[in-house]
Write a protein that holds these residues in place. Structure first.
Motif, short mmCIF file in Angstrom:
data_model
loop_
_atom_site.label_atom_id
_atom_site.label_comp_id
_atom_site.label_asym_id
_atom_site.label_seq_id
_atom_site.Cartn_x
_atom_site.Cartn_y
_atom_site.Cartn_z
N VAL A 59 42.18 89.89 16.41
CA VAL A 59 41.34 89.29 15.36
C VAL A 59 41.98 89.62 14.02
O VAL A 59 42.60 90.67 13.85
CB VAL A 59 39.89 89.80 15.41
CG1 VAL A 59 39.22 89.39 16.71
CG2 VAL A 59 39.83 91.31 15.25
N ASP A 112 34.05 88.98 19.76
CA ASP A 112 34.98 88.80 18.63
C ASP A 112 34.32 89.20 17.31
O ASP A 112 34.98 89.76 16.42
CB ASP A 112 35.44 87.34 18.56
CG ASP A 112 36.41 86.99 19.68
OD1 ASP A 112 36.91 87.93 20.36
OD2 ASP A 112 36.67 85.79 19.90
N ARG A 165 35.55 92.13 14.66
CA ARG A 165 35.75 91.96 13.22
C ARG A 165 34.98 93.02 12.44
O ARG A 165 35.48 93.55 11.44
CB ARG A 165 35.30 90.55 12.79
CG ARG A 165 36.22 89.44 13.30
CD ARG A 165 35.86 88.10 12.70
NE ARG A 165 36.76 87.06 13.20
CZ ARG A 165 36.51 86.33 14.29
NH1 ARG A 165 35.37 86.53 14.97
NH2 ARG A 165 37.38 85.42 14.68
#
Length: 698
Positions: free
Chosen positions: A56, A74, A78
């Protein structure tokens, strides 16, 4: 073998004509996929699955790569990236699964290890900067390292003592970061920092109520298993015509044909030995909502594999009881039970010549062929119960921790159970007092004094009180120390023992207060088990298969550490905790005897394998490389092997470590090729194809 590798250099930026820096590199890892380029490149090397490498990115200079099984989404990755940008490394280690995280924030690179040590991180100075990897051998290739004979001596003399091993590896110049730490690189300079919370050394940390702690273990285990079930299913990829099923073969079903050509079944499976750890994982994986079974689900059952050793007769009653428990557990509509039967060809020490080269030596090399037969009958994703004993059981040294906390009454049940463990005898009545005195002596012994005593014992070759018969009382008394010689120490030369003694003395003089003896010894035992599991993964590797050991995951280790010492030291604590875990997951009908240990059957198999292979083992030590290195005298080891094969009371674990280290050395020096390519690739003159240098021990 799969690994990641990268480096941090003092260079500033790649040129505008080559923004990724691909053209500027003259040294490249063989068979790698690049994740980002110069000046601080990162590669993934080996047969990584697509879902095992995730990246990411917040901007061109802020990104996170996660290697392995990670339960984070995901979006959560982050959030962890932004937290790491502010310095909060613990966010990178808080997700379920087993993985390695690499963060790049400008010119700062952060690589996190795990709490157990099953996913280590290595580093070495190179080309004015620092290179890092999750395997030591590629870095040894990169710097053309020689063997570190002193580290091999420490690995044999005190394998579970961090003071003797330090941060070294079998390769000179290649270092390992400790469990629970991260490697931070800035412009080529390296720093090692801990991401674990600091605890007071004066008093014990506040302990959770037992019920709440057990609930935490259950939640962590369930999430660890669910993280594996959530990843895409993988089927073995046939490699040309040799990988295809040849069709019907008389006397062989599809599973037997697949195992014969060396491929696991598609889907998810688990070990089912009849023990509490493997049984818990199998039942959790089969019982969680969803479709844990074969490729693409479709309601297939989880494949449970039991190994049936037909060659061991000395512990037949215990073996039959284990097999019966496994069959009872497998009487579940969501489990498909497969029993893998084998004879003398699958005993320990059988077929030692066909194994692969592992990153480091380990006793698993002597039993890799035995376990590979079981794993070949397993699935592409296979659960194993490794690490359960180390994270759940109480190390005997924790009895000293209870005395330091003034909890004397909690010693009554464990010492009484020890008195009964080895059967009734004239000395049984004295066992509680003997164990109590040993625990009190450890509680009152300062750390430097305990380490210095271990160094003195090595110099004076005092191994008489080491347990060689496997008795629970002897083993517990020997473990009630800050540090003790390992089972192979008695066969090392005086020169090698002196080197390890110096290492211990230096550690005692430079290390201040380090915490409580029970907690420290338990962490060292877990690190040793995690290192052996890593060697086991490489030595018994089956193509297209992944082994999953949830008990070594960060979150499971943390949850188990929260268990109160007063609960841990109770007899049968591990089985009781796992029974509660299964009950919370809806599994309550367990077979009689569930939770019994398997030490007896393992020892019988090792003894039988040693008897059958003693001729080959003696020949292995006719001209051993360990003797060329000055670590052993070949004649002494050959005598010990013959005596052990005839039934002498010698520590078999120590002999296994000697055999495994000799095997590893032979595979290493006969190796050809390198992990690197390119115009300036190193020639690897010392590690591969050389002669083990005579040790210069002082």
């Amino acid at each position: 073998m799969r690994w990641l590798v990268g480096w941090s250099s003092a260079a500033t930026r790649p040129s505008a004509a080559d923004p990724e820096g691909v053209g500027s590199r003259t040294v490249l890892p063989v068979g790698a996929q690049i994740l980002w380029g110069d000046p601080d490149p990162l590669w993934a090397v080996g047969d990584w699955r697509p879902d095992e490498v995730r990246v990411v990115q917040a901007d061109p200079e802020t990104r996170l790569a996660v290697f392995g099984i990670c339960g984070a989404t995901d979006d959560q990755l982050r959030v962890g990236l932004y937290a790491a940008r502010g310095g909060a490394l613990r966010h990178l280690t808080a997700w379920s699964g087993s993985y390695t995280a690499v963060v790049q924030i400008g010119r700062r690179i952060t690589v996190t290890g795990d709490l157990a040590g099953a996913r280590p991180v290595f580093h070495t100075p190179w080309a004015g900067g620092t290179a890092y990897a999750t395997a030591a051998l590629p870095l040894a290739d990169l710097i053309e390292a020689s063997l570190d004979i002193g580290h091999l001596a420490a690995l044999l003399a005190c394998p579970d003592a961090p003071e003797a091993l330090g941060a070294g590896t079998p390769y000179e110049g290649v270092r390992r970061i400790p469990p629970g730490h991260a490697l931070v690189l800035r412009g080529g300079a390296s720093e090692i920092t801990s991401y674990e919370p600091t605890a007071s050394l004066a008093v014990a940390a506040p302990q959770l109520p037992p019920e709440q702690a057990v609930d935490g273990v259950r939640d962590a285990l369930v999430e660890a298993v669910r993280a594996r079930l959530a990843v895409p299913r993988h089927a073995p990829d046939p490699d040309g015509l040799d990988g295809l099923d040849p069709g019907p073969v008389p006397g062989m079903g599809p599973a037997e044909r697949r195992a014969a050509r060396g491929a696991p079944a598609p889907g998810v499976g688990a070990d089912l030995s009849g023990g509490s750890a493997s049984g818990t994982l199998a039942l959790l994986a089969a019982g969680l909502p969803g479709r844990p079974g074969r490729l693409n689900g479709h309601g297939e059952r989880l494949l449970a594999v039991t190994f049936n050793d037909r060659a061991t007769n000395g512990a037949r009653a215990h073996h039959d009881a284990e097999l019966e428990r496994a069959r009872s557990i497998a009487d579940n509509p969501r489990l498909h039970h497969v029993v893998v039967a084998a004879g003398e060809e699958a005993l320990p020490y059988a077929d030692l010549e066909s194994g692969p080269l592992t990153d480091e030596p380990g006793p698993s090399l002597t039993v890799a062929g035995r376990h590979r037969r079981r794993l070949l009958a397993g699935s592409a994703d296979h659960f194993v119960g490794h690490g359960a004993r180390q994270v759940l059981d109480a190390h005997p040294a924790r009895l000293a921790d209870l005395l330091m906390d003034r909890r004397r009454r909690h010693l009554l049940r464990p010492v009484t159970a020890l008195a009964k463990a080895d059967g009734p005898s004239a000395q049984s009545v004295l066992v509680p007092f003997t164990v109590y005195r040993a625990a009190r002596r450890l509680a009152r012994t300062p750390y430097p004094e305990g380490i210095t005593e271990a160094a003195r014992r090595l110099l004076e070759r005092q191994f008489a009180d080491e347990p060689v018969t496997g008795g629970a009382v002897d083993a517990s008394l020997a473990a009630l120390t800050w540090c003790r010689p390992g089972p192979a120490a008695r066969w090392l030369t005086g020169e090698a023992l002196a080197e390890v003694s110096v290492r211990l003395s230096e550690a005692a003089s430079r290390t201040a207060a380090v915490g409580r003896p029970g907690e420290r010894r338990a962490r060292a035992a877990l690190a040793r088990q995690a290192a052996d599991h890593r060697v086991f993964e490489q030595a018994a590797e089956v193509r297209s298969q992944r082994l999953h050991a949830p008990f070594l995951d960060n979150q499971v280790v943390l949850a188990c550490r929260a268990l109160p010492d007063t609960l841990r030291v109770q007899p049968g604590a591990r089985a009781a905790v796992l029974r509660s875990v299964l009950a919370g997951a809806g599994v309550r009908d367990l077979p009689p005897g569930w939770g019994a240990t398997s030490h007896v059957t393992h020892a019988a198999a090792v003894r039988a394998g040693l008897r059958g292979a003693v001729g080959d083992l003696v020949q292995l030590f006719d001209a051993p490389l360990l003797a060329d290195a000055g670590l052993i005298e070949a004649r002494v080891v050959r005598t010990a092997l013959r005596a052990a094969a005839e039934g002498a009371a010698l520590p078999l674990d120590g002999l296994a470590e000697l055999v495994a280290t000799e095997l590893w050395l032979r595979r290493l020096v006969s190796r050809r090729g390198s992990c690197w390519t390119g115009a300036e690739a190193p020639r690897q003159k010392a590690v591969a194809g050389g002669v083990v240098p005579r040790a210069r021990l002082s």
